[in-house]
Design an enzyme around this catalytic site. Structure first.
Site, mmCIF file in Angstrom:
data_model
loop_
_atom_site.group_PDB
_atom_site.id
_atom_site.type_symbol
_atom_site.label_atom_id
_atom_site.label_comp_id
_atom_site.label_asym_id
_atom_site.label_seq_id
_atom_site.Cartn_x
_atom_site.Cartn_y
_atom_site.Cartn_z
ATOM 1 N N HIS A 269 1.038 -1.344 0.109
ATOM 2 C CA HIS A 269 0.037 0.124 0.019
ATOM 3 C C HIS A 269 0.933 1.248 0.205
ATOM 4 C CE1 HIS A 269 -3.694 2.327 1.153
ATOM 5 N NE2 HIS A 269 -2.916 3.168 1.756
ATOM 6 N N GLU A 270 1.761 1.273 0.870
ATOM 7 C CA GLU A 270 2.460 2.598 1.115
ATOM 8 C C GLU A 270 3.380 2.719 -0.032
ATOM 9 O OE1 GLU A 270 1.684 4.663 3.237
ATOM 10 O OE2 GLU A 270 0.203 3.479 4.516
ATOM 11 N N HIS A 273 1.757 4.448 -2.788
ATOM 12 C CA HIS A 273 1.861 5.963 -2.687
ATOM 13 C C HIS A 273 3.177 6.375 -3.004
ATOM 14 C CE1 HIS A 273 -1.981 6.585 -0.537
ATOM 15 N NE2 HIS A 273 -1.926 5.720 0.452
ATOM 16 N N GLU A 299 -4.701 7.481 -3.247
ATOM 17 C CA GLU A 299 -5.251 6.228 -2.568
ATOM 18 C C GLU A 299 -5.549 5.439 -3.581
ATOM 19 O OE1 GLU A 299 -4.919 6.037 0.667
ATOM 20 O OE2 GLU A 299 -5.969 4.334 1.124
HETATM 21 ZN ZN ZN Z 1 -3.104 5.224 1.826
#
Ligand code: ZN
Length: 508
Positions: A269-270, A273, A299
């Site tokens: 997830h990170e 980003h 997101e």
């Molecule tokens: Zn996030």
């Protein structure tokens, strides 16, 4: 004014904004350190240092000279193509300048003080299951949120200025129809899945040593295209991504040795980003444009790499043997199928941050509706716990046993204003599928490549079409450019229905 004079003014604006960027980046370094390596004794000094840097950045940005430059540069902006870096910087700087200068500084200071108290009280009230304790503070927060909006009378709905802080250009009128289309479909999908036998989660619970978990996550994000020459990963309590410059984008994670999924998926997830930030065009470095377009678009990238790629069947066909080799005792006898099911388990649960792909958005959309109702004056804070529980009953089919796992669970309303902070999560999920569908339509080989642990076509497409623009375009503009149409929930619904229809053998 002559062209040369305008160019000089533009250079002056850019130089002033670059200093603001430097101060903000320095504050980010201090914030990263605070949440990773700083000993507890550093807390007091650190919050003072960070406050000083943000005050200096704020003063520099809101200097009336910046306002004059922005006014003077109107003809220059209008003489340039809309999508040029220069026009975009002036446009975005003007929007930010207005947001920062319309609200009186005395009110901002008052709100910051209130938020500190509210957050502190929440940290005690949640474990004590004591909504009554935070209620007067929340009433005050609602009052401040409404006051904030009142300084932006050009917006149609009272929640719009708050939404605009995080998702520029999005409004209640644009978000609501999307959520109204998504909610009933998700409610029936969750109902259909709930009627199926529960998935065995034992494959992902056990003992998984930290060093091997971290090594596996790093290996994958390296394959994804995360640039370790311009980034690194460290440990923290609540995973986050932060950027100091385009050459230094950091991610953090935490490891639970009894749960294989926590560090792994937070890392993916990170990294999503971070790859977005690393992919911004170098020409935008040091300007306001060297940032993501909005919470929703940001997101969409974390969710794309975490879920659409990282929880997909082809992905695990490639990586599962590698994972089994790292944890032979724990996973040697677990089939790919059983593992794939365990990492895509869907169940009705009370806590948003623990929710799966299918139920997650129901948690988010009900918060959005509740905060809009509060702002509109249709819901009173004292009735909030009841309204919260009613929505859990109707949307998720479960009711929190207490406020601790109900209305008190998220920090957002207790540390910021009410409004604007939730819609980005679900818009991000919607957009993740829309962008992914656009990428795989342009390059159908992406799906095969994922099954071979190769991601350069997908990553290259995202860089070329999305990442490099940074903050030049709003969410609407970007979606239109990238997909050729407006924001739509259809690709996301297609994705969920296909994947979970197959997984659970349900017709939806
Ligand atoms: Zn996030």
């Amino acid at each position: 004014m002559e062209c040369g004079a305008l160019e000089a003014k533009f250079r002056e604006l850019k130089a002033r904004l670059a200093e603001v960027d430097d101060l903000r980046a320095a504050a980010s370094v201090l914030g990263w350190d605070q949440q990773t390596y700083m000993p507890p004794g550093g807390a007091e000094g650190r919050s003072r240092q960070m406050a000083t840097l943000s005050r200096l950045a704020h003063e520099k940005f809101t200097d009336p000279a910046v306002g004059h430059l922005l006014d003077d540069l109107r003809p220059y902006e209008e003489s340039l193509p809309y999508d040029s870096d220069e026009a975009a910087l002036i446009r975005v700087a003007r929007r930010d300048y207005l947001k920062l200068t319309r609200v009186p500084a005395s009110l901002v200071a008052e709100v910051i003080g209130h938020q500190g108290l509210s957050y502190q009280t929440w940290t005690e009230a949640r474990p004590a299951n004591d909504f009554a304790r935070v209620r007067p503070l929340l009433e005050k927060t609602l009052d401040y949120s409404r006051q904030f909006s009142s300084f932006f009378p050009d917006f149609e709905h009272i929640a719009d200025p708050l939404i605009d802080l995080h998702d520029e250009g999005m409004t209640v009128a644009t978000v609501r129809p999307l959520f109204d289309a998504l909610r009933p479909e998700l409610v029936s999908l969750v109902e259909a899945i709930a009627g199926q036998p529960p998935v065995d989660l034992s494959p992902v619970y056990g003992h998984f040593p930290q060093d091997r978990q971290l090594a596996f996550g790093l290996e994958i994000i390296g394959d994804y295209g995360f640039d370790f020459n311009r980034g690194r990963q460290d440990l923290t309590h609540h995973p986050f991504m932060t950027k100091f410059s385009l050459g230094d984008v950091r991610i953090t994670t935490r490891v639970r040795e009894d749960d294989l999924t926590d560090a792994l998926f937070s890392t993916l997830h990170e990294a999503g980003h971070a790859m977005y930030e690393q992919g911004i065009h170098p020409d935008l470095e040091g300007t306001l444009l060297a940032d993501g377009a909005s919470s929703a678009v940001h997101e969409s990238q974390s969710r794309l790499w975490e879920n659409l790629v990282g929880r997909s069947r082809p992905f695990w066909e490639h990586y599962y043997p590698r994972l089994q080799a790292l944890f032979p005792e724990q996973l040697g006898a677990v089939s790919l199928d059983a593992f794939y099911r365990a990492v895509n388990n869907v169940r009705r649960s009370l806590i948003r941050t623990d929710a799966d792909e299918v139920t997650y958005n129901l948690h988010v959309m009900l918060r959005f509706d509740l905060e809009v109702a509060l702002l509109e004056g249709k819901l009173e804070v004292r009735h909030l716990p009841e309204a919260w529980n009613d929505r859990y009953r109707s949307d998720l089919g479960i009711v929190p046993p207490d406020d601790r796992d109900g209305v008190l669970q998220d920090v957002h309303w207790f540390s910021g204003l009410i409004g604007g902070m939730f819609q980005g999560y679900t818009l991000g999920n919607i957009l993740s599928a829309q962008f992914f569908e656009a990428a795989t339509t342009a390059h159908p080989e992406i799906l095969t490549e994922i099954g071979q642990g190769r991601f350069s076509t997908l990553h290259g497409w995202l860089k070329e079409n999305l990442y490099r623009h940074g903050r030049k375009f709003t969410t609407h503009e970007l979606v239109q450019r990238v997909t050729g149409g407006p924001i739509s929930v259809e690709p996301y619904l297609r994705y969920l229905k296909t994947k979970y229809g197959e997984l659970y053998g349900v017709e939806v």
